[in-house]
Design an enzyme around this catalytic site. Structure first.
Site, PDB file in Angstrom:
ATOM      1  N   LYS A 103     -21.662 -27.383  31.648  1.00 39.85           N
ATOM      2  CA  LYS A 103     -22.498 -28.186  30.750  1.00 39.85           C
ATOM      3  C   LYS A 103     -23.855 -28.518  31.382  1.00 39.85           C
ATOM      4  CE  LYS A 103     -18.535 -30.246  28.287  1.00 39.85           C
ATOM      5  NZ  LYS A 103     -17.939 -31.509  27.757  1.00 39.85           N
ATOM      6  N   TYR A 134     -18.927 -27.965  18.334  1.00 42.80           N
ATOM      7  CA  TYR A 134     -18.056 -29.147  18.405  1.00 42.80           C
ATOM      8  C   TYR A 134     -17.738 -29.703  17.012  1.00 42.80           C
ATOM      9  CZ  TYR A 134     -17.950 -29.846  23.518  1.00 42.80           C
ATOM     10  OH  TYR A 134     -17.714 -29.740  24.873  1.00 42.80           O
ATOM     11  N   ASN A 143     -19.389 -34.576  31.513  1.00 38.91           N
ATOM     12  CA  ASN A 143     -18.226 -34.260  32.336  1.00 38.91           C
ATOM     13  C   ASN A 143     -18.185 -32.807  32.829  1.00 38.91           C
ATOM     14  OD1 ASN A 143     -17.561 -33.119  29.923  1.00 38.91           O
ATOM     15  ND2 ASN A 143     -15.686 -34.276  29.584  1.00 38.91           N
ATOM     16  N   HIS A 148     -16.563 -27.562  29.972  1.00 37.27           N
ATOM     17  CA  HIS A 148     -15.728 -27.476  28.770  1.00 37.27           C
ATOM     18  C   HIS A 148     -14.695 -26.386  28.991  1.00 37.27           C
ATOM     19  CE1 HIS A 148     -14.451 -26.764  24.634  1.00 37.27           C
ATOM     20  NE2 HIS A 148     -14.564 -25.481  24.928  1.00 37.27           N
ATOM     21  N   GLU A 181     -13.944 -20.143  19.769  1.00 36.22           N
ATOM     22  CA  GLU A 181     -15.047 -20.434  20.695  1.00 36.22           C
ATOM     23  C   GLU A 181     -15.603 -19.164  21.349  1.00 36.22           C
ATOM     24  OE1 GLU A 181     -13.664 -24.998  21.768  1.00 36.22           O
ATOM     25  OE2 GLU A 181     -13.440 -23.441  23.293  1.00 36.22           O
TER      26      GLU A 181
HETATM   27  P1  ATP Z   1     -14.062 -30.258  26.156  1.00 34.03           P
HETATM   28  O1  ATP Z   1     -13.721 -30.000  24.687  1.00 34.03           O
HETATM   29  O2  ATP Z   1     -15.544 -30.451  26.394  1.00 34.03           O
HETATM   30  O3  ATP Z   1     -13.450 -29.239  27.062  1.00 34.03           O
HETATM   31  P2  ATP Z   1     -11.972 -32.177  26.282  1.00 34.03           P
HETATM   32  O4  ATP Z   1     -11.173 -31.200  25.468  1.00 34.03           O
HETATM   33  O5  ATP Z   1     -11.407 -32.678  27.563  1.00 34.03           O
HETATM   34  O6  ATP Z   1     -13.405 -31.628  26.601  1.00 34.03           O
HETATM   35  P3  ATP Z   1     -12.540 -33.514  23.809  1.00 34.03           P
HETATM   36  O7  ATP Z   1     -11.676 -34.612  23.308  1.00 34.03           O
HETATM   37  O8  ATP Z   1     -12.444 -32.174  23.174  1.00 34.03           O
HETATM   38  O9  ATP Z   1     -12.340 -33.420  25.391  1.00 34.03           O
HETATM   39  O10 ATP Z   1     -14.043 -34.032  23.706  1.00 34.03           O
HETATM   40  C1  ATP Z   1     -15.118 -33.106  23.762  1.00 34.03           C
HETATM   41  C2  ATP Z   1     -16.202 -33.674  24.632  1.00 34.03           C
HETATM   42  O11 ATP Z   1     -16.745 -34.827  23.998  1.00 34.03           O
HETATM   43  C3  ATP Z   1     -15.751 -34.174  26.009  1.00 34.03           C
HETATM   44  O12 ATP Z   1     -15.678 -33.169  26.969  1.00 34.03           O
HETATM   45  C4  ATP Z   1     -16.834 -35.164  26.330  1.00 34.03           C
HETATM   46  O13 ATP Z   1     -18.021 -34.493  26.769  1.00 34.03           O
HETATM   47  C5  ATP Z   1     -17.101 -35.793  24.975  1.00 34.03           C
HETATM   48  N1  ATP Z   1     -16.283 -37.003  24.745  1.00 34.03           N
HETATM   49  C6  ATP Z   1     -14.964 -37.033  24.448  1.00 34.03           C
HETATM   50  N2  ATP Z   1     -14.539 -38.290  24.293  1.00 34.03           N
HETATM   51  C7  ATP Z   1     -15.630 -39.070  24.480  1.00 34.03           C
HETATM   52  C8  ATP Z   1     -15.873 -40.484  24.444  1.00 34.03           C
HETATM   53  N3  ATP Z   1     -14.890 -41.341  24.203  1.00 34.03           N
HETATM   54  N4  ATP Z   1     -17.124 -40.917  24.711  1.00 34.03           N
HETATM   55  C9  ATP Z   1     -18.136 -40.058  24.970  1.00 34.03           C
HETATM   56  N5  ATP Z   1     -17.988 -38.721  24.997  1.00 34.03           N
HETATM   57  C10 ATP Z   1     -16.754 -38.241  24.773  1.00 34.03           C
HETATM   58 MG    MG Z   2     -11.907 -30.263  23.732  1.00 32.91          MG
END
Ligand code: ATP
Ligand code: MG
Length: 139
Positions: free
Chosen positions: A11, A51, A114, A117, A128
């Site tokens: 990211k 997303y 974070n 992804h 994706e």
């Molecule tokens: P990713 O899809 O990016 O691999 P993930 O599957 O661990 O991450 P998801 O629940 O799919 O998490 O959320 C997608 C992304 O949205 C997260 O990686 C993070 O960058 C952001 N995100 C998720 N939850 C929160 C939150 N509570 N506050 C802020 N950003 C969030």
């Molecule tokens: Mg995810």
């Protein structure tokens, strides 16, 4: 166990901080092969399309703004049980909960910023991979 393909994104936070090489090193050390890669600078619309499952959530606006804020490295990784294994190597979404030695424990700075992804299942991986690499077979 089967050979799978999954989509990862290093990211914009991790690219800007200069962690690309270290993160790829962790992927390779964990026996993931890079089968496709693109450095992108997503538009807000492209980030929203990627997303789309999170549309309507409180963090959607901020997340898509962040994901379109700078260069990101999108890759297709291949390996045994790649989808679930990559999620383990990445660590929990919130770095405060990520296990020691995971990418997010090492490089994430917040639940949003974070570092990486990874696809969360076979259907998601197929969507994706096709989103960024229409010519790459998803499996
Ligand atoms: P990713 O899809 O990016 O691999 P993930 O599957 O661990 O991450 P998801 O629940 O799919 O998490 O959320 C997608 C992304 O949205 C997260 O990686 C993070 O960058 C952001 N995100 C998720 N939850 C929160 C939150 N509570 N506050 C802020 N950003 C969030
Ligand atoms: Mg995810």
């Amino acid at each position: 166990m089967a050979t799978e393909r999954t989509l990862t994104i290093i990211k914009p936070d991790a690219v800007a901080a200069g962690h690309v090489g270290d993160i790829i090193k962790m992927f390779e050390a964990n026996r993931f092969a890079i089968v496709a890669a693109r450095l992108v600078n997503l538009s807000k619309k492209e980030a929203e399309g990627f997303y789309a499952v999170h549309r309507g959530k409180p963090f959607f606006e901020s997340l898509t703004k962040f994901m379109s804020s700078g260069r990101a490295l999108v890759m297709v990784l291949e390996g045994e049980n790649a989808i679930a294994r990559l999620r383990e190597v990445m660590g929990a979404t919130n770095p405060a909960h990520a296990a020691p030695g995971t990418v997010r424990k090492l490089y994430a700075t917040s639940i949003e910023r974070n570092a990486v992804h990874g696809s969360d299942g076979p259907e998601t991986a197929a969507f994706e991979i096709g989103y960024f690499f229409p010519d790459v077979e998803p499996v």
